[in-house]
Scaffold this motif. Structure first.
Motif, PDB file in Angstrom:
ATOM      1  N   LEU A   1      -0.696   3.381 -15.405  1.00  0.00           N
ATOM      2  CA  LEU A   1       0.368   2.871 -14.549  1.00  0.00           C
ATOM      3  C   LEU A   1      -0.197   2.390 -13.211  1.00  0.00           C
ATOM      4  CD1 LEU A   1       3.173   5.539 -15.104  1.00  0.00           C
ATOM      5  CD2 LEU A   1       3.215   3.159 -15.868  1.00  0.00           C
ATOM      6  N   ALA A   2      -1.111   3.172 -12.649  1.00  0.00           N
ATOM      7  CA  ALA A   2      -1.711   2.786 -11.371  1.00  0.00           C
ATOM      8  C   ALA A   2      -2.494   1.487 -11.501  1.00  0.00           C
ATOM      9  CB  ALA A   2      -2.617   3.912 -10.862  1.00  0.00           C
ATOM     10  N   ARG A   3      -3.192   1.320 -12.616  1.00  0.00           N
ATOM     11  CA  ARG A   3      -3.952   0.078 -12.821  1.00  0.00           C
ATOM     12  C   ARG A   3      -3.018  -1.111 -12.980  1.00  0.00           C
ATOM     13  NH1 ARG A   3      -7.379   3.395 -16.015  1.00  0.00           N
ATOM     14  NH2 ARG A   3      -6.272   2.774 -17.922  1.00  0.00           N
TER      15      ARG A   3
ATOM     16  N   LEU B   1       8.659  -5.007  -2.873  1.00  0.00           N
ATOM     17  CA  LEU B   1       7.680  -5.457  -3.868  1.00  0.00           C
ATOM     18  C   LEU B   1       7.338  -4.336  -4.834  1.00  0.00           C
ATOM     19  CD1 LEU B   1       5.536  -7.368  -5.050  1.00  0.00           C
ATOM     20  CD2 LEU B   1       3.987  -6.612  -3.233  1.00  0.00           C
ATOM     21  N   ALA B   2       7.117  -3.147  -4.291  1.00  0.00           N
ATOM     22  CA  ALA B   2       6.761  -2.003  -5.138  1.00  0.00           C
ATOM     23  C   ALA B   2       7.887  -1.638  -6.080  1.00  0.00           C
ATOM     24  CB  ALA B   2       6.381  -0.817  -4.265  1.00  0.00           C
ATOM     25  N   ALA B   3       9.131  -1.672  -5.596  1.00  0.00           N
ATOM     26  CA  ALA B   3      10.267  -1.318  -6.439  1.00  0.00           C
ATOM     27  C   ALA B   3      10.399  -2.288  -7.599  1.00  0.00           C
ATOM     28  CB  ALA B   3      11.541  -1.305  -5.601  1.00  0.00           C
ATOM     29  N   GLU B   4      10.299  -3.578  -7.317  1.00  0.00           N
ATOM     30  CA  GLU B   4      10.411  -4.575  -8.376  1.00  0.00           C
ATOM     31  C   GLU B   4       9.272  -4.442  -9.384  1.00  0.00           C
ATOM     32  OE1 GLU B   4      10.419  -9.462  -8.900  1.00  0.00           O
ATOM     33  OE2 GLU B   4      10.368  -8.555  -6.894  1.00  0.00           O
ATOM     34  N   THR B   5       8.065  -4.252  -8.890  1.00  0.00           N
ATOM     35  CA  THR B   5       6.905  -4.130  -9.775  1.00  0.00           C
ATOM     36  C   THR B   5       6.959  -2.854 -10.585  1.00  0.00           C
ATOM     37  OG1 THR B   5       5.616  -5.316  -8.102  1.00  0.00           O
ATOM     38  CG2 THR B   5       4.390  -4.200  -9.845  1.00  0.00           C
TER      39      THR B   5
ATOM     40  N   TYR C   1       0.846  -1.198   0.000  1.00  0.00           N
ATOM     41  CA  TYR C   1       0.000   0.000   0.000  1.00  0.00           C
ATOM     42  C   TYR C   1       0.878   1.243   0.000  1.00  0.00           C
ATOM     43  CZ  TYR C   1      -3.467   3.457   1.318  1.00  0.00           C
ATOM     44  OH  TYR C   1      -4.287   4.571   1.344  1.00  0.00           O
ATOM     45  N   LEU C   2       0.855   1.981  -1.115  1.00  0.00           N
ATOM     46  CA  LEU C   2       1.703   3.170  -1.269  1.00  0.00           C
ATOM     47  C   LEU C   2       0.870   4.378  -1.687  1.00  0.00           C
ATOM     48  CD1 LEU C   2       4.848   1.577  -2.925  1.00  0.00           C
ATOM     49  CD2 LEU C   2       4.577   2.334  -0.572  1.00  0.00           C
ATOM     50  N   ASN C   3      -0.235   4.559  -0.964  1.00  0.00           N
ATOM     51  CA  ASN C   3      -1.058   5.752  -1.154  1.00  0.00           C
ATOM     52  C   ASN C   3      -1.271   6.434   0.202  1.00  0.00           C
ATOM     53  OD1 ASN C   3      -2.611   7.687  -2.474  1.00  0.00           O
ATOM     54  ND2 ASN C   3      -4.502   6.518  -2.237  1.00  0.00           N
TER      55      ASN C   3
ATOM     56  N   ASP D   1      -2.901  -4.324 -10.444  1.00  0.00           N
ATOM     57  CA  ASP D   1      -3.085  -5.714 -10.891  1.00  0.00           C
ATOM     58  C   ASP D   1      -2.041  -6.649 -10.276  1.00  0.00           C
ATOM     59  OD1 ASP D   1      -5.250  -5.000 -12.411  1.00  0.00           O
ATOM     60  OD2 ASP D   1      -4.136  -4.855 -14.298  1.00  0.00           O
ATOM     61  N   ARG D   2      -0.931  -6.057  -9.845  1.00  0.00           N
ATOM     62  CA  ARG D   2       0.144  -6.863  -9.261  1.00  0.00           C
ATOM     63  C   ARG D   2       0.327  -6.591  -7.768  1.00  0.00           C
ATOM     64  NH1 ARG D   2       5.026  -6.592 -13.592  1.00  0.00           N
ATOM     65  NH2 ARG D   2       5.996  -7.817 -11.912  1.00  0.00           N
TER      66      ARG D   2
END
Length: 369
Positions: free
Chosen positions: A311-313, A359-363, A5-7, A317-318
């Motif tokens: 990009l957000a979608r 996870l966010a960095a890789e995605t 969660y990055l919002n 999805d991941r």
């Protein structure tokens, strides 16, 4: 699927356990017991901001309503001027624009090459006279850029203007002594850095500020004379307080006060820098000041191959939750040149883990590629 969660600049999540417990307890509390917990919660929130007199702290349904009361209840006169920045959230921009119906001039101070506000331009505008209010955000909700609040207050007071600060983004990230800061009007919301829920916020009104509230709360003299109404807004003017949200926010500020805030901010900034470096390596366009100490832990970017919403979608999805679009701040995007699509915003919070950032960095790297 694992989720990151990055919002956090939009809404803090997850809430600390004591906050959730306080909400549950408030939901089951008997109405016969409402009075004392209400006063205790009000006191706790005031003390968190170093406010000695809780009556100067109005509880509101959120930051938007706090800003609306602050702007609407000042004693405006035709020809008055308001200075604001070009990085404002719609919650402040909207009531300021509405002032133009009263003959008030609203002027946005441009940014500088070094940051989101040109202090020389601010002083030049103040020198022209007639400025009743300087109303600005403490930090951009899009880029995280910090505005120079201390210098803004100093300059405004030098030319006898009041200062309204929208602290929706900064409240909770560090200790803010509101009266000592010299801020005349200070608005905040509970559901961001303060780690509270939706539905609660506040507005501090300094004792020397004269308001012009069409007061709903009037005292009836015992001798039968006309009602005596204060010009200071009261609880009848700001709306009923959500007692569940209030109890939760009181628990949140207590929890925050028990932990070292600077350590949390430094850690969050390091996490945000990891995401920013991924974006740089992928060739994305970054917005906001490069120095992480001059912004909150937020990364704002665009990519030529996809819109921010796309990009957000793709991230969602991941399992990566971020914000793609205008973030309720169209004026900011006009300033940045990112309208009409906006930016992809990834914002780190108090509860963000290193595993989520990994996870966010890789995605993010995969999606941008």
């Amino acid at each position: 699927m694992q989720t990151a969660y990055l919002n956090q600049a939009g809404t803090s999540w997850p809430l600390p356990e004591p906050v959730r417990e306080a909400m549950s307890a408030a939901m089951s509390r008997s109405p016969a017991e409402w009075g004392e917990p209400f006063e205790q919660a009000h006191q706790a929130i005031a003390e968190f901001f170093h406010i000695d007199d809780p009556s100067r702290l109005l509880l509101t349904p959120g930051g938007t309503s706090a800003l609306a009361v602050a702007v609407a209840d000042l004693p405006w006169q035709p020809g008055d001027r308001v200075l604001t920045s070009s990085y404002e959230h719609h919650a402040l921009r909207r009531p300021l624009v509405k002032l133009q119906d009263l003959g008030v001039r609203v002027e946005a101070v441009p940014r500088s090459d070094e940051g989101p506000l040109d202090l020389d331009q601010l002083e030049q505008a103040l020198q022209q006279g007639g400025v009743r209010l300087v109303a600005m955000t403490a930090a951009s909700n899009v880029t995280g850029d910090l505005l120079p609040v201390e210098q803004i207050v100093t300059l405004a007071h030098r030319y006898d203007a009041l200062v309204l600060i929208d602290a929706a983004q900064t409240a909770g990230w560090w200790d803010i002594d509101v009266p000592a800061s010299g801020t005349d009007l200070f608005a905040f919301t509970g559901h961001k850095g303060l780690q509270g829920p939706w539905g609660i916020g506040g507005l501090y009104v300094s004792p020397h500020v004269t308001m012009n509230s069409p007061a709903a709360a009037c005292e009836l003299p015992k001798d039968g004379g006309p009602p005596v109404c204060s010009t200071m807004p009261g609880y009848c003017d700001t709306g009923s307080v959500d007692r569940i949200a209030l109890a939760a926010l009181a628990a949140a500020v207590t929890w925050l006060g028990q932990h070292e805030q600077q350590d949390r901010l430094d850690r969050a900034r390091r996490q945000a820098e990891r995401l920013r470096q991924v974006a740089v390596q992928a060739g994305a366009t970054l917005f906001g000041q490069a120095d992480p100490s001059r912004r909150l832990p937020t990364v704002a970017l665009t990519c030529s191959r996809h819109t921010p919403a796309e990009l957000a979608r793709r991230l969602a999805d991941r399992g990566v939750v971020a914000s793609g679009g205008l973030q309720c701040a169209p004026q900011t995007h006009q300033t940045l040149g990112t309208a009409p699509d906006g930016v992809l915003r990834l914002s780190v919070g108090v509860s963000t883990t290193d595993e989520e950032v990994a996870l966010a960095a890789e995605t993010l790297a995969d999606v941008l590629a």
